[in-house]
Design a protein around this motif. Structure first.
Motif, PDB file in Angstrom:
ATOM      1  N   LEU A   8       0.822  -1.211   0.000  1.00  0.00           N
ATOM      2  CA  LEU A   8       0.000   0.000   0.000  1.00  0.00           C
ATOM      3  C   LEU A   8       0.851   1.254   0.000  1.00  0.00           C
ATOM      4  O   LEU A   8       0.544   2.227  -0.700  1.00  0.00           O
ATOM      5  CB  LEU A   8      -0.926  -0.013   1.224  1.00  0.00           C
ATOM      6  CG  LEU A   8      -1.840   1.207   1.396  1.00  0.00           C
ATOM      7  CD1 LEU A   8      -2.762   1.344   0.196  1.00  0.00           C
ATOM      8  CD2 LEU A   8      -2.654   1.082   2.678  1.00  0.00           C
ATOM      9  N   VAL A   9       1.929   1.253   0.746  1.00  0.00           N
ATOM     10  CA  VAL A   9       2.789   2.440   0.831  1.00  0.00           C
ATOM     11  C   VAL A   9       3.364   2.785  -0.541  1.00  0.00           C
ATOM     12  O   VAL A   9       3.418   3.953  -0.938  1.00  0.00           O
ATOM     13  CB  VAL A   9       3.919   2.227   1.849  1.00  0.00           C
ATOM     14  CG1 VAL A   9       4.911   3.392   1.809  1.00  0.00           C
ATOM     15  CG2 VAL A   9       3.348   2.061   3.252  1.00  0.00           C
ATOM     16  N   LYS A  10       3.779   1.768  -1.301  1.00  0.00           N
ATOM     17  CA  LYS A  10       4.343   2.020  -2.628  1.00  0.00           C
ATOM     18  C   LYS A  10       3.283   2.585  -3.569  1.00  0.00           C
ATOM     19  O   LYS A  10       3.572   3.454  -4.398  1.00  0.00           O
ATOM     20  CB  LYS A  10       4.933   0.733  -3.204  1.00  0.00           C
ATOM     21  CG  LYS A  10       6.228   0.293  -2.521  1.00  0.00           C
ATOM     22  CD  LYS A  10       6.834  -0.892  -3.239  1.00  0.00           C
ATOM     23  CE  LYS A  10       8.169  -1.305  -2.610  1.00  0.00           C
ATOM     24  NZ  LYS A  10       8.779  -2.450  -3.314  1.00  0.00           N
ATOM     25  N   GLN A  11       2.059   2.089  -3.447  1.00  0.00           N
ATOM     26  CA  GLN A  11       0.985   2.616  -4.291  1.00  0.00           C
ATOM     27  C   GLN A  11       0.713   4.077  -3.966  1.00  0.00           C
ATOM     28  O   GLN A  11       0.512   4.909  -4.869  1.00  0.00           O
ATOM     29  CB  GLN A  11      -0.288   1.786  -4.097  1.00  0.00           C
ATOM     30  CG  GLN A  11      -0.186   0.366  -4.647  1.00  0.00           C
ATOM     31  CD  GLN A  11      -1.551  -0.279  -4.776  1.00  0.00           C
ATOM     32  OE1 GLN A  11      -2.462   0.302  -5.355  1.00  0.00           O
ATOM     33  NE2 GLN A  11      -1.699  -1.481  -4.237  1.00  0.00           N
ATOM     34  N   ILE A  12       0.712   4.416  -2.675  1.00  0.00           N
ATOM     35  CA  ILE A  12       0.480   5.803  -2.277  1.00  0.00           C
ATOM     36  C   ILE A  12       1.595   6.700  -2.810  1.00  0.00           C
ATOM     37  O   ILE A  12       1.336   7.775  -3.371  1.00  0.00           O
ATOM     38  CB  ILE A  12       0.391   5.910  -0.739  1.00  0.00           C
ATOM     39  CG1 ILE A  12      -0.870   5.185  -0.241  1.00  0.00           C
ATOM     40  CG2 ILE A  12       0.384   7.372  -0.301  1.00  0.00           C
ATOM     41  CD1 ILE A  12      -0.966   5.114   1.254  1.00  0.00           C
ATOM     42  N   ILE A  13       2.843   6.256  -2.668  1.00  0.00           N
ATOM     43  CA  ILE A  13       3.980   7.040  -3.148  1.00  0.00           C
ATOM     44  C   ILE A  13       3.903   7.238  -4.659  1.00  0.00           C
ATOM     45  O   ILE A  13       4.194   8.315  -5.184  1.00  0.00           O
ATOM     46  CB  ILE A  13       5.301   6.363  -2.743  1.00  0.00           C
ATOM     47  CG1 ILE A  13       5.473   6.424  -1.218  1.00  0.00           C
ATOM     48  CG2 ILE A  13       6.488   7.023  -3.440  1.00  0.00           C
ATOM     49  CD1 ILE A  13       6.665   5.644  -0.710  1.00  0.00           C
ATOM     50  N   ARG A  14       3.485   6.191  -5.372  1.00  0.00           N
ATOM     51  CA  ARG A  14       3.394   6.265  -6.830  1.00  0.00           C
ATOM     52  C   ARG A  14       2.355   7.285  -7.279  1.00  0.00           C
ATOM     53  O   ARG A  14       2.539   7.990  -8.280  1.00  0.00           O
ATOM     54  CB  ARG A  14       3.043   4.882  -7.380  1.00  0.00           C
ATOM     55  CG  ARG A  14       3.117   4.776  -8.901  1.00  0.00           C
ATOM     56  CD  ARG A  14       2.650   3.405  -9.339  1.00  0.00           C
ATOM     57  NE  ARG A  14       1.236   3.232  -9.080  1.00  0.00           N
ATOM     58  CZ  ARG A  14       0.606   2.050  -9.132  1.00  0.00           C
ATOM     59  NH1 ARG A  14       1.290   0.953  -9.382  1.00  0.00           N
ATOM     60  NH2 ARG A  14      -0.682   1.973  -8.905  1.00  0.00           N
ATOM     61  N   HIS A  15       1.241   7.383  -6.549  1.00  0.00           N
ATOM     62  CA  HIS A  15       0.165   8.286  -6.941  1.00  0.00           C
ATOM     63  C   HIS A  15       0.320   9.691  -6.361  1.00  0.00           C
ATOM     64  O   HIS A  15      -0.287  10.633  -6.875  1.00  0.00           O
ATOM     65  CB  HIS A  15      -1.196   7.720  -6.494  1.00  0.00           C
ATOM     66  CG  HIS A  15      -1.642   6.524  -7.265  1.00  0.00           C
ATOM     67  ND1 HIS A  15      -1.308   5.243  -6.896  1.00  0.00           N
ATOM     68  CD2 HIS A  15      -2.388   6.412  -8.394  1.00  0.00           C
ATOM     69  CE1 HIS A  15      -1.836   4.390  -7.759  1.00  0.00           C
ATOM     70  NE2 HIS A  15      -2.487   5.074  -8.675  1.00  0.00           N
ATOM     71  N   LEU A  16       1.100   9.832  -5.315  1.00  0.00           N
ATOM     72  CA  LEU A  16       1.157  11.085  -4.568  1.00  0.00           C
ATOM     73  C   LEU A  16       1.575  12.293  -5.399  1.00  0.00           C
ATOM     74  O   LEU A  16       0.930  13.360  -5.303  1.00  0.00           O
ATOM     75  CB  LEU A  16       2.080  10.925  -3.357  1.00  0.00           C
ATOM     76  CG  LEU A  16       2.072  12.074  -2.345  1.00  0.00           C
ATOM     77  CD1 LEU A  16       0.661  12.289  -1.813  1.00  0.00           C
ATOM     78  CD2 LEU A  16       3.037  11.778  -1.203  1.00  0.00           C
TER      79      LEU A  16
END
Length: 340
Positions: free
Chosen positions: A13-21
């Motif tokens: 989840l953290v990587k997905q958030i970073i990717r979209h941020l």
């Protein structure tokens, strides 16, 4: 399995958030800037949603493609827009929708299929590829990029046709969003008449919200009623294309949902608002969140509009998009005249 081949849903989840941020931050900044500009320079009929889209188009065509922001832009343009539309249902009631009546829905249905069919006919006359004409017709007649993607899923065409159709329909929907309020003022239309005109004519759901947002609350209510009536008719159009269209149908392609989930959510919120006395604070919070999400969606839509790409494809498909837009706009105005 290599990192490059990892499916997005398998990423932490953290990587997905970073990717979209980064992209979400860019879109949120444009939305906040549009709201600030609306307060600082109060231009009539230019609400924050319209300003946000203009800012997005300007940034995209000055700076160019922004691969680092693409994931966040896509997230803002689709899921956040649909969540904003769901929350917008809290501002409507069943009684308001019931006022429209069967003649309005029937007129919208006739206009939708007339727009789609005439676009195919004129497309053949202009020499536009049938797949591209079909996508432009669906996007103009129903609900912009969402309809284009649904038709592409049902009857797959080339990715270049898909990209061009989305850019073309977004461009002309934006011009309608900017032009219709001015014409409505010149014609002296009230909120109900203008809302029906905008909802029956403008391409994207978010563009309808943007075009009616600064006109009146009544205009926005009627605009959403008319626009979501068009969205509901996407399923019959897809059935016609897959059942009676020419050419092979890709059985393995992902088929569109018979009813878009955000329409179901919008209806659920509308029913909730009609049957339960919700706290004023909850309704106000829903309105603020919905407004900001929709402003972000319009900014993201602007960031996805590449005017140079339209020029590279030549004038014929662009002329077809212009024809379809004029057809649906005049047809929707005739519907207003006939039903008032």
């Amino acid at each position: 399995m290599s990192a490059q081949n990892t499916f997005p849903s398998e990423l932490p989840l953290v990587k997905q958030i970073i990717r979209h941020l980064p992209g979400v931050a860019l879109v949120a900044a444009l939305a906040a800037g549009a709201m600030w500009l609306k307060q600082a320079v109060d231009l009539p009929l230019l609400g924050p949603m319209v300003i946000a889209m203009i800012l997005g188009v300007a940034v995209r065509n000055i700076v160019g493609p922004m691969a680092w922001a693409e994931d966040g832009i896509c997230l803002s343009q689709r899921p956040l827009m649909r969540l904003g539309i769901v929350l917008l249902g809290l501002q409507l009631s069943i009684g308001q929708i019931w006022q429209a009546g069967a003649p309005v829905f029937l007129g919208i249905a006739v206009l939708l299929f007339a727009t789609f069919w005439s676009t195919q006919v004129i497309g053949r006359w202009l020499g536009v590829a049938p797949d591209l004409a079909r996508l432009i017709g669906a996007g103009t007649a129903v609900c912009g990029a969402s309809a284009i993607m649904a038709v592409q899923g049902a009857r797959p065409g080339s990715n270049s046709d898909l990209a061009y159709a989305i850019a073309c329909v977004t461009l002309f929907g934006t011009l309608s969003m900017l032009g219709l309020p001015l014409m409505a003022m010149a014609f002296g239309l009230d909120g109900q008449a203008y809302g029906l005109w905008a909802g029956a004519a403008i391409h994207e759901v978010g563009q309808v919200v943007g075009a009616t947002d600064s006109y009146s609350a009544e205009a926005q209510q009627w605009g959403m009623m008319a626009k979501l009536s068009r969205v509901l008719l996407l399923a019959p159009l897809i059935v016609l294309l897959t059942g009676f269209g020419r050419g092979p149908v890709d059985a393995s392609a992902k088929k569109p949902s018979p009813l878009p989930l955000f329409v179901v959510g919008f209806a659920a919120m509308m029913v909730l608002n009609s049957t339960v006395a919700l706290p004023v604070a909850a309704l106000e919070a829903g309105s603020l969140i919905s407004g900001f999400f929709l402003t972000m969606a319009l900014a993201a839509m602007g960031l996805g509009t590449d005017i140079a790409a339209l020029r590279r494809e030549g004038l014929r498909p662009l002329a077809l998009g212009a024809f379809a837009t004029v057809f649906v706009t005049l047809g929707a105005l005739a519907l207003v005249v006939l039903t008032q």
